[in-house]
Design a protein around this motif. Structure first.
Motif, PDB file in Angstrom:
ATOM      1  N   SER A  77      -1.544   7.794   3.754  1.00 26.50           N
ATOM      2  CA  SER A  77      -2.133   8.641   2.623  1.00 26.50           C
ATOM      3  C   SER A  77      -1.706  10.189   2.853  1.00 26.50           C
ATOM      4  O   SER A  77      -1.428  10.781   2.169  1.00 26.50           O
ATOM      5  CB  SER A  77      -3.768   8.404   2.674  1.00 26.50           C
ATOM      6  N   ILE A 130      -7.817   8.436  -1.883  1.00 28.75           N
ATOM      7  CA  ILE A 130      -8.005   7.017  -1.365  1.00 28.75           C
ATOM      8  C   ILE A 130      -9.061   7.048  -0.738  1.00 28.75           C
ATOM      9  O   ILE A 130      -9.825   7.779   0.012  1.00 28.75           O
ATOM     10  CB  ILE A 130      -6.825   6.788  -0.251  1.00 28.75           C
ATOM     11  N   LEU A 171      -8.660  12.319   1.237  1.00 24.04           N
ATOM     12  CA  LEU A 171      -9.332  11.092   1.807  1.00 24.04           C
ATOM     13  C   LEU A 171     -11.196  10.983   1.226  1.00 24.04           C
ATOM     14  O   LEU A 171     -11.706  11.982   1.685  1.00 24.04           O
ATOM     15  CB  LEU A 171      -9.404  10.773   3.182  1.00 24.04           C
ATOM     16  N   SER A 224      -3.683   3.646   7.862  1.00 20.67           N
ATOM     17  CA  SER A 224      -3.716   4.016   6.359  1.00 20.67           C
ATOM     18  C   SER A 224      -3.838   5.495   6.121  1.00 20.67           C
ATOM     19  O   SER A 224      -3.463   6.180   5.191  1.00 20.67           O
ATOM     20  CB  SER A 224      -5.161   3.221   5.797  1.00 20.67           C
ATOM     21  N   THR A 230     -11.076   5.287   1.823  1.00 23.77           N
ATOM     22  CA  THR A 230     -10.442   4.230   2.965  1.00 23.77           C
ATOM     23  C   THR A 230     -11.356   4.221   4.118  1.00 23.77           C
ATOM     24  O   THR A 230     -12.401   4.943   4.080  1.00 23.77           O
ATOM     25  CB  THR A 230      -9.302   5.556   3.630  1.00 23.77           C
ATOM     26  N   GLN A 269       0.816  -1.336   0.111  1.00 19.01           N
ATOM     27  CA  GLN A 269      -0.005  -0.013  -0.099  1.00 19.01           C
ATOM     28  C   GLN A 269       0.793   1.305  -0.055  1.00 19.01           C
ATOM     29  O   GLN A 269       0.511   2.168  -0.811  1.00 19.01           O
ATOM     30  CB  GLN A 269      -0.867   0.086   1.106  1.00 19.01           C
TER      31      GLN A 269
END
Length: 450
Positions: free
Chosen positions: A356, A344, A363, A352, A346, A332
């Motif tokens: 990112s 992303i 996001l 994560s 998410t 990733q």
């Protein structure tokens, strides 16, 4: 000076989840590089997943996981279980107490750094004259929402509805709260004998200090409040951006890189729902429909949950060329760093999000309704680095149209310009390794007090 040069033996005991193992390993590596001896305690299958290029002063300590009725054979981590089976993993984890006790007795450990789940460990450590610290891989915002140990351990039992409002002890402006469906879903993975709230409370209360995966540049108010709530030192450890790379998927990564090279800069969105998100086939259908309707190129990492069998029939052929489906574990961090990736979708996991925002990616927030993911979804939208997919408060339902609209808002629509710009500035915090390393250095004065 003499105290600073003292080398210690430090044990680390994370919860049995990948999102916990890796931050603990990052801290273990830092401590080993400082010359300390580190014993990293876990079960055999979890230790086998760790990178092999660890400093020689880190010793991996295998403790076989006791079997309990209801826990599937060979399962040793949350990634291998549906939510309603996680309570059995917690029972098995609690049964490691005698083995951990024995190890501490014979190993000459100065400190043990523990996770939230081992509520019994501070008492064991105290009895043996070992210092204990609690390391939270969760954000300071999530810890602040949970409240002080007195509420977590001895407070009145709270109904799910009580978690859908901002708690009275939050003394800074905040809209962070759970949706009802999120807290109800999370309760499926809580042990009925010892709740997660009691585990947090006892781990915090019994520790010499609390270390948090956070930094003041992003969570100044929650970190300040935690010291007030806990009445003990709270040490921000930095965001621990990923340092360790796991092997696997190299040939496929070369293929995906080739595919990405043909795409315009920041034109592709990445879909990553983590390894532990439970989502129904019906919801997968709506999610896939929204991804398709967005009309934008994407990379979708499909892990064990959702399984490939849940991808709607015909989806892959309809998005051929525009969409890339990757089955199983994916690199990733490397994918997110590619210039073609512009956002992303998410599940709102802290790890994560750190990866990112370290790349400056906005996001598309789709809460996994597990652990603190709902809280993080509200936090990131509040901070202006993403938009949440609208969902029903009670049952979490959503439409493919709302998914498509949210994707386009974040990725290409004019109303997302501010979000894209704000996320880009976050690189200066989340992607700043020098800044985050400075936070790790703050751990040393606290452990040298042993």
């Amino acid at each position: 000076m003499e105290n600073e040069e003292k080398k210690l033996h430090i044990a680390m005991f994370p919860w049995l989840a990948y999102g916990h193992l890796m931050p603990f390993l990052d801290v273990a590596t830092f401590l080993a590089q400082k010359g300390h001896r580190v014993s990293f305690i876990s079960t055999p299958k979890n230790l086998q997943k760790l990178p092999t290029d660890l400093p020689p002063s880190i010793t991996l300590v295998e403790l076989p996981l006791p079997r309990v009725h209801g826990l599937p054979d060979l399962a040793e981590s949350t990634a291998e279980l549906p939510n309603n089976k996680v309570p059995y993993l917690k029972k098995a984890y609690d049964m490691l107490e005698p083995a951990v006790d024995e190890f501490l007795q014979r190993s000459g450990v100065d400190w043990i750094i523990q996770d939230f789940a081992s509520h019994w460990l501070p008492q064991v450590a105290s009895r043996l004259g070992v210092n204990s610290a609690f390391f939270s891989v969760y954000s300071a915002t999530s810890l602040a929402f949970l409240g002080p140990p007195s509420v977590l351990i001895d407070g009145p039992s709270r109904r799910p509805e009580d978690f859908t409002v901002v708690p009275e002890w939050i003394d800074y402006p905040s809209k962070v709260r759970f949706r009802l469906h999120e807290i109800v879903t999370h309760q499926d993975c809580m042990d009925t004998g010892v709740s997660d709230f009691q585990r947090f409370g006892k781990s915090i209360r019994g520790s010499k200090f609390v270390a948090v995966r956070s930094c003041g540049e992003f969570e100044a108010d929650p970190l300040r409040l935690l010291e007030k709530l806990y009445g003990k030192p709270v040490v921000p450890m930095g965001l621990l951006p990923p340092r360790h790379k796991l092997s696997g998927g190299d040939e496929r990564w070369v293929e995906l890189k080739r595919w990405l090279e043909d795409k315009k800069e920041k034109s592709v969105f990445y879909v990553g729902l983590g390894t532990e998100v439970n989502i129904s086939p019906e919801m997968i259908g709506e999610l896939a429909g929204g991804i398709e309707k967005s009309g934008l190129p994407f990379v979708w990492v499909v892990g064990q949950r959702p399984g490939p069998e849940n991808i709607p029939p015909g989806f892959e052929s309809r998005v051929a060329g525009r969409g890339y489906l990757w089955m199983g574990w994916a690199p990733q961090a490397e994918i997110l760093a590619h210039t073609a990736i512009g956002g992303i979708l998410t599940h709102c996991g802290w790890s994560s999000a750190i990866e990112s925002l370290g790349q400056g990616l906005p996001l598309i927030l789709f809460s996994g309704a597990n652990s603190d993911q709902g809280l993080m979804g509200r936090l990131f939208e509040e901070r202006g680095v993403g938009f949440e997919v609208p969902r029903d408060e009670l049952n979490g339902s959503f439409s493919s149209d709302s998914v498509a609209e949210t994707i386009r808002r974040v990725m290409v629509e004019p109303e997302g310009e501010e979000v894209r710009a704000k996320a880009w500035t976050m690189r200066d915090i989340f992607g700043n390794f020098e800044l985050q390393n400075e936070y790790l250095e703050k751990l040393s004065p606290h452990i040298m007090l042993a």
